[in-house]
Design an enzyme around this catalytic site. Structure first.
Site, mmCIF file in Angstrom:
data_model
loop_
_atom_site.group_PDB
_atom_site.id
_atom_site.type_symbol
_atom_site.label_atom_id
_atom_site.label_comp_id
_atom_site.label_asym_id
_atom_site.label_seq_id
_atom_site.Cartn_x
_atom_site.Cartn_y
_atom_site.Cartn_z
ATOM 1 N NE ARG A 32 73.680 2.931 -12.086
ATOM 2 C CZ ARG A 32 73.491 3.685 -13.160
ATOM 3 N NH1 ARG A 32 74.510 3.979 -13.950
ATOM 4 N NH2 ARG A 32 72.293 4.159 -13.462
ATOM 5 C CD1 TRP A 92 65.658 1.674 -24.456
ATOM 6 C CD2 TRP A 92 67.323 1.010 -23.119
ATOM 7 N NE1 TRP A 92 65.096 0.951 -23.430
ATOM 8 C CE2 TRP A 92 66.096 0.525 -22.591
ATOM 9 C CE3 TRP A 92 68.512 0.707 -22.450
ATOM 10 C CZ2 TRP A 92 66.029 -0.226 -21.432
ATOM 11 C CZ3 TRP A 92 68.438 -0.050 -21.285
ATOM 12 C CH2 TRP A 92 67.217 -0.511 -20.788
ATOM 13 C CE1 TYR A 134 63.395 -3.783 -17.667
ATOM 14 C CE2 TYR A 134 64.801 -2.463 -19.095
ATOM 15 C CZ TYR A 134 64.214 -2.680 -17.855
ATOM 16 O OH TYR A 134 64.440 -1.817 -16.825
ATOM 17 N NE ARG A 176 48.986 -19.495 -4.915
ATOM 18 C CZ ARG A 176 48.126 -20.479 -4.657
ATOM 19 N NH1 ARG A 176 46.823 -20.250 -4.712
ATOM 20 N NH2 ARG A 176 48.545 -21.698 -4.346
ATOM 21 N NE ARG A 177 53.428 -22.523 -9.566
ATOM 22 C CZ ARG A 177 53.745 -23.826 -9.520
ATOM 23 N NH1 ARG A 177 54.057 -24.472 -10.648
ATOM 24 N NH2 ARG A 177 53.729 -24.474 -8.369
ATOM 25 C CB CYS A 218 61.373 3.937 -9.443
ATOM 26 S SG CYS A 218 60.158 4.905 -10.356
ATOM 27 C CG LEU A 258 62.108 12.840 -6.998
ATOM 28 C CD1 LEU A 258 61.393 13.847 -6.106
ATOM 29 C CD2 LEU A 258 61.637 12.982 -8.443
ATOM 30 C CE1 TYR A 259 70.269 9.715 -10.445
ATOM 31 C CE2 TYR A 259 68.100 9.378 -11.449
ATOM 32 C CZ TYR A 259 69.358 8.895 -11.083
ATOM 33 O OH TYR A 259 69.683 7.579 -11.355
#
Length: 314
Positions: A32, A92, A134, A176-177, A218, A258-259
């Protein structure tokens, strides 16, 4: 060192092995940002958090206080960078800065932009908001209810997922929630950056709290060291609030990359060997998971090797 048994290996070798695998075997592709990456799909790391252990990298300095300030900011539900900038946290800043430069034609520096965000309330409101990222999703996931005539209205208060997980861990540990989700499909387009560390799930085994963090995307060199700290910190806070012992953090990556312009950092870091055993102490237990302050955390035994830097791809 790579031939040593898993139990004898330093926890950080997992990270370095992942970095080497991506750099040497990853699929090279355009992303992107236009920078380009080497990428693999599907990765897993596991870390024991007992005894105060944290997955804090030692082969380069990780600014754990900065990562902690960011995580505590998430818990406030805030989506404007003003409070972060006031604390000297610029994680940010690049996204609203890029938006402002393109809209205004002003080649303002990041330092000047950040300072103006802090000093000018109106400017911060116009240019400092990141959209429903977030913290908004974690603490105020929007809920809609019928308003008649086939219409729906948003309730004034949404779902506080973090508070609900604390309660469910306390009263129904076998559930499990125990999940905190950031991927709100309806609001992705309003976010400066869709959530990368998107899903957290927690699991109680005996008196041990385990956690799993799934990332859809990531950046291993710059993002993952912070993400590992944040995931482990989340688990530690929940464990303290719910009278549980920290167990294992499981990290899983989707597009793990990895960039290409991180070559110098990658080569330098892969030439180093991890060492040391940093531990985190939480010095105070507030009444709520939302009551922690940066002064509540102390790291000991951390003597990282030299700082390594690389550009952020926006």
């Amino acid at each position: 060192m790579s031939s040593a048994t898993d139990s004898a290996r330093h926890y950080e070798w997992q990270y370095l092995d992942l970095m080497r695998r991506i750099w040497e075997q990853g699929d090279e592709r355009i992303d992107r940002t236009g920078v380009g990456t080497r990428s693999i799909f599907g990765a897993q790391l596991r870390f024991d958090l007992s005894g105060g252990r944290m997955p804090l990298l030692t082969t380069k300095r990780v600014f754990w206080k900065t990562a902690t300030r960011e995580f505590l900011w998430f818990l406030t539900g805030d989506t404007n960078i003003r409070d972060l900038c006031a604390q000297g946290v610029q994680i940010w800043t690049d996204w609203p800065l890029d938006k402002y430069r393109k809209a205004s034609g002003d080649a303002i520096t990041r330092e000047a932009f950040s300072a103006r965000i802090v000093a000018d309330d109106a400017f911060a409101r116009e240019w400092g908001d990141l959209g429903p990222v977030y913290g908004k999703q974690w603490t105020d996931w929007p809920v809609y209810e019928p308003a008649g005539g086939g219409l729906f209205r948003q309730r004034p208060a949404g779902v506080n997922q973090v508070a609900e997980v604390v309660e469910s861990l306390r009263v129904n540990p076998g559930s499990r929630r125990h999940i905190v989700e950031g991927w709100n499909v309806a609001e992705i387009g309003q976010m400066a950056l869709p959530p990368c560390h998107k899903t957290y799930q927690f699991h109680v085994s005996g008196n041990r709290l385990n956690g799993l963090l799934y990332q859809r995307s990531c950046d291993v060199a710059l993002g993952l060291p912070f993400n590992l700290w944040g995931g482990a910190l989340f688990l530690r806070l929940l464990a303290q609030q719910c009278d549980l012992e920290p167990g294992e953090l499981v990290w899983m990556g989707g597009d793990t990359h990895l960039y290409l312009n991180h070559a110098e950092l990658v080569e330098a870091q892969l030439a180093r060997e991890p060492e040391g055993d940093p531990r985190l102490a939480i010095l105070r237990r507030p009444d709520s998971i939302f009551g922690y302050r940066i002064e509540d955390f102390e790291v000991t035994g951390y003597a990282p090797q030299g700082h390594l830097s690389a550009p952020v791809a926006v």
